[in-house]
Design an enzyme around this catalytic site. Structure first.
Site, PDB file in Angstrom:
ATOM      1  N   GLU A 199       0.816  -1.213   0.000  1.00  0.00           N
ATOM      2  CA  GLU A 199       0.000   0.000   0.000  1.00  0.00           C
ATOM      3  C   GLU A 199       0.852   1.267   0.000  1.00  0.00           C
ATOM      4  OE1 GLU A 199      -2.645  -3.258   1.125  1.00  0.00           O
ATOM      5  OE2 GLU A 199      -0.680  -2.643   1.890  1.00  0.00           O
ATOM      6  N   GLN A 251      -7.344  -2.083  -1.765  1.00  0.00           N
ATOM      7  CA  GLN A 251      -8.494  -2.975  -1.908  1.00  0.00           C
ATOM      8  C   GLN A 251      -9.642  -2.641  -0.970  1.00  0.00           C
ATOM      9  OE1 GLN A 251      -7.486  -7.150  -1.666  1.00  0.00           O
ATOM     10  NE2 GLN A 251      -7.050  -7.210  -3.845  1.00  0.00           N
ATOM     11  N   ALA A 296     -10.685   0.074   2.584  1.00  0.00           N
ATOM     12  CA  ALA A 296     -10.250   1.191   3.422  1.00  0.00           C
ATOM     13  C   ALA A 296      -9.422   0.704   4.606  1.00  0.00           C
ATOM     14  CB  ALA A 296     -11.468   1.969   3.917  1.00  0.00           C
ATOM     15  N   ILE A 328      -5.662   0.873   4.099  1.00  0.00           N
ATOM     16  CA  ILE A 328      -5.014   2.132   3.718  1.00  0.00           C
ATOM     17  C   ILE A 328      -3.921   2.534   4.697  1.00  0.00           C
ATOM     18  CG2 ILE A 328      -6.497   3.777   4.952  1.00  0.00           C
ATOM     19  CD1 ILE A 328      -6.507   5.475   2.375  1.00  0.00           C
ATOM     20  N   HIS A 380     -12.625  -5.506   6.624  1.00  0.00           N
ATOM     21  CA  HIS A 380     -13.142  -5.135   5.310  1.00  0.00           C
ATOM     22  C   HIS A 380     -14.325  -4.181   5.408  1.00  0.00           C
ATOM     23  CE1 HIS A 380     -11.263  -9.141   4.923  1.00  0.00           C
ATOM     24  NE2 HIS A 380     -10.856  -8.711   3.747  1.00  0.00           N
TER      25      HIS A 380
END
Length: 690
Positions: free
Chosen positions: A411, A433, A435, A438, A480
């Protein structure tokens, strides 16, 4: 070795040494702002600086003032930054000494970088990746004057760093990509054996060259960086190889540190190796090499005296230079965008409705057809899958693996490489992919991406789009489902969109592409396919190809006029909250009492529309999916209360998820955790009856 090169190199060494000595002699005057000098590192820095061309890109680190002199900068230029003066050519007095950013036609290009303790390797590697892409697509770099000569040398990227920074995890991400993709980059590692007060024995299991050996395809050599001749000749070979063979190298240069770590951390406080370090001073070594090459002592003294006089004169001049004015604080946070009005056809006649994810997919496809500078990368977006949400489906097949490609699980690299890609004139669209993933990229987003325009005084804005699937949907569980907008909105220097429907997503995606600034688009994955009950409004007639929607323009999707006999309320929300609010007002059958504002973008924020509505209705509810404590929504509620206090008939309220550490996997617990239409209905009734 060529005598003229030796003399030129010695002149730069003399200048750098004279600067370090002058700073020490005038310590009280120059120590207001922290600085470091290249003393002990000058030979390797000058050997490199003399060999780079205007088409090359360089990322010097904070000790590289000798390298900058070799690029052709004057002591005066560096001193303006040392003293944080208005005309500092790098940042206008905003950042530290030897933190350069430069776009001169006749010098290597220097994009902005942070304080260069490892993070800069990712933007630098992004430049090399961009150079490679330009060559593959036969495109020109708009930031470099193109040579029409048949024997014009191909550009390279140079990333300079200290050996202590090689322990950073982001270094591994950069090395991995450079080796994997065989990029034209030189990592110059200057190893003086120290971090600050921790030495190499305490902090490193191996030196940089030994570490690089683990990255197959990244060739590494070790040299004596205190010997100008050895350094110049070794770099000459390496640079020639990179220009011709387009592959990465690492040069590990052993050097002594002959000055303080910085002006604020004095070497005498902790160093026990100063005598040994001084015995490896590059200055007398190069002096002897000049004598061996036939230079006279008089010639050498002339060079030394000339350098000292130049440094002293430039320092006196720099002291008198103008300081920034208070109003200078407020420039170059963003470059003006050309997209200021809604244009194009939002709902073409006869077109079918499409789901939100397809609106985004079609927007990217249209952009890639029109602009070869546009490319897309991230995890699993390549040809085999086209994204875990199919948000990149078929793009790799249509545009090729050079334009749409997978990255490793990196990332930080995905986010930070956009700095380099943008610096060579490209427009990367990248994505993480979920949040929840991140966080490893936040260092790059905050330190490199968001500050580049401001700290380079407008020279290097980062033009990129970062797509982030966000929010809870379908028992995604704690890894997720997170909402992260409060963290993102606390990063100044980026623009942030959070659309609630496909038409907005397409229009904002197009606006983001033509915006010269960095943009984060938060895309609620529960709205992608409208599979969540009550989210059919997220589907849209696909807007026309030329449709653009400017940032900072909220949508009053449900407007009312003042009802004197009824209580009225403004709901301010975004993303999934728009659907909860709309459904709640409909189920309560009070749409004539509820004005709903869809923010569309969280920055810039359309405060005028918000405040106008609240002043009209007298009550306000801010709806978010995030836990509301310490959130963007709570801060917005405070702002509304401050601006509209005398118009309010009740306190501004918020509703969000429960204030728990994570969203559980179990569907009952997830439902309990996050807002819903029912919960928003209850909050509306409470506020209307206040």
């Amino acid at each position: 070795m060529n005598k003229n090169i030796l003399k030129k190199g010695f002149s730069k060494l003399c200048t750098a040494k004279a600067m370090a000595e002058l700073y020490e002699a005038n310590f009280k005057q120059v120590s207001k702002y922290v600085h470091a000098t290249s003393r002990g590192h000058e030979a390797i820095q000058v050997a490199l600086g003399l060999q780079l061309k205007p088409q090359d890109y360089a990322f010097p680190y904070y000790r590289d003032d000798a390298m900058l002199l070799a690029f052709g900068l004057e002591p005066y230029d560096l001193m303006l930054q040392l003293l944080a003066k208005k005309d500092d050519p790098f940042s206008g007095g905003r950042t530290y000494y030897s933190h350069p950013s430069l776009k001169d036609d006749d010098k290597p290009k220097i994009p902005h970088q942070s304080s260069a303790t490892g993070m800069q390797t990712i933007p630098a590697t992004g430049v090399a990746m961009g150079m490679q892409y330009l060559e593959q697509q036969n495109l020109k770099n708009p930031n470099v004057i193109q040579s029409n000569s048949k024997d014009a040398q191909k550009p390279i990227t140079v990333c300079s760093l200290g050996d202590a920074s090689v322990t950073e995890g982001e270094i591994a991400e950069a090395f991995q990509m450079a080796a994997l993709k065989q990029m034209p980059i030189l990592y110059l590692v200057q190893d003086n054996g120290w971090d600050i007060s921790a030495n190499e024995a305490e902090t490193r299991a191996q030196n940089a060259a030994e570490y690089a050996a683990g990255f197959h395809g990244l060739e590494a050599i070790s040299i004596d960086g205190a010997n100008f001749t050895e350094s110049y000749e070794a770099l000459e070979t390496v640079i020639k190889t990179i220009r011709e063979e387009r592959r990465p190298f690492l040069v590990h240069a052993k050097v002594p540190l002959l000055n303080h770590h910085t002006s604020g951390v004095r070497m005498e406080w902790y160093r026990d190796d100063l005598e040994e370090a001084r015995s490896r001073d590059p200055y007398p070594v190069l002096k002897q090499q000049l004598l061996d090459a036939g230079c006279t002592k008089t010639e050498i003294e002339t060079i030394e005296n000339s350098a000292k006089a130049k440094v002293e004169a430039d320092f006196k001049k720099a002291l008198k230079a103008e300081d920034p004015k208070p109003e200078d604080l407020f420039t170059h946070d963003f470059v003006p965008t050309p997209i200021t009005e809604e244009k194009g056809v939002r709902s073409p006649e006869g077109a079918d409705k499409v789901v939100m994810v397809d609106c985004a997919l079609f927007a990217v496809e249209e952009l890639m057809k029109k602009h070869k500078e546009c490319l897309l990368y991230g995890q699993d977006v390549g040809g085999r899958l086209g994204g875990v949400f199919r948000e990149a489906a078929t793009l790799a097949q249509k545009f090729g693996d050079e334009r749409v490609f997978n990255t490793p699980i990196q990332e930080a690299f995905i986010v930070g490489s956009t700095v380099g890609m943008s610096a060579v004139g490209l427009k990367p669209i990248v994505e993480v992919q979920f949040a929840d993933y991140i966080w490893p990229g936040l260092n790059q987003l905050f330190t490199e991406v968001s500050r580049s325009c401001y700290l380079s005084n407008g020279k290097w804005p980062v033009s990129m789009i970062l797509r982030v699937p966000i929010g809870a949907y379908g028992s995604g569980g704690p890894y997720h489902s997170s909402s992260v907008e409060s963290v993102i909105t606390n990063i100044r220097g980026i623009k942030i969109a959070y659309p609630s429907n496909g038409a907005d997503l397409k229009g904002l995606m197009k606006a983001a592409y033509y915006d010269p600034n960095p943009v984060v688009i938060l895309e609620h994955k529960g709205l992608y396919w409208s599979k969540v009950k009550g989210t059919q409004g997220a589907t849209s007639v696909e807007p026309s190809e030329d449709y653009v929607l400017p940032f900072g323009k909220a949508w009053v999707l449900q407007e009312i006029w003042r009802q004197e006999q009824l209580e009225t309320l403004t709901i301010v929300t975004y993303g999934m909250g728009v659907h909860w609010a709309y459904n709640a007002s409909g189920e309560l059958d009070i749409r004539d009492q509820i004005e709903i504002i869809d923010l569309r973008t969280l920055f810039p924020l359309d405060e005028d529309t918000i405040m106008k509505s609240v002043k009209k209705t007298g009550k306000c509810l801010v709806v978010t999916e995030e836990p509301s404590n310490n959130s963007f929504a709570r801060a917005l509620a405070g702002k509304i209360q401050e601006e509209c206090f005398k118009y309010l008939d009740a306190p501004v309220m918020t509703i969000g998820s429960e204030n728990m550490p994570a969203i559980p996997l179990n569907s009952t617990l997830e439902e309990t955790m996050i807002p819903s239409t029912e919960k928003v209905k209850a909050k509306i009734e409470r506020l209307l009856n206040y």
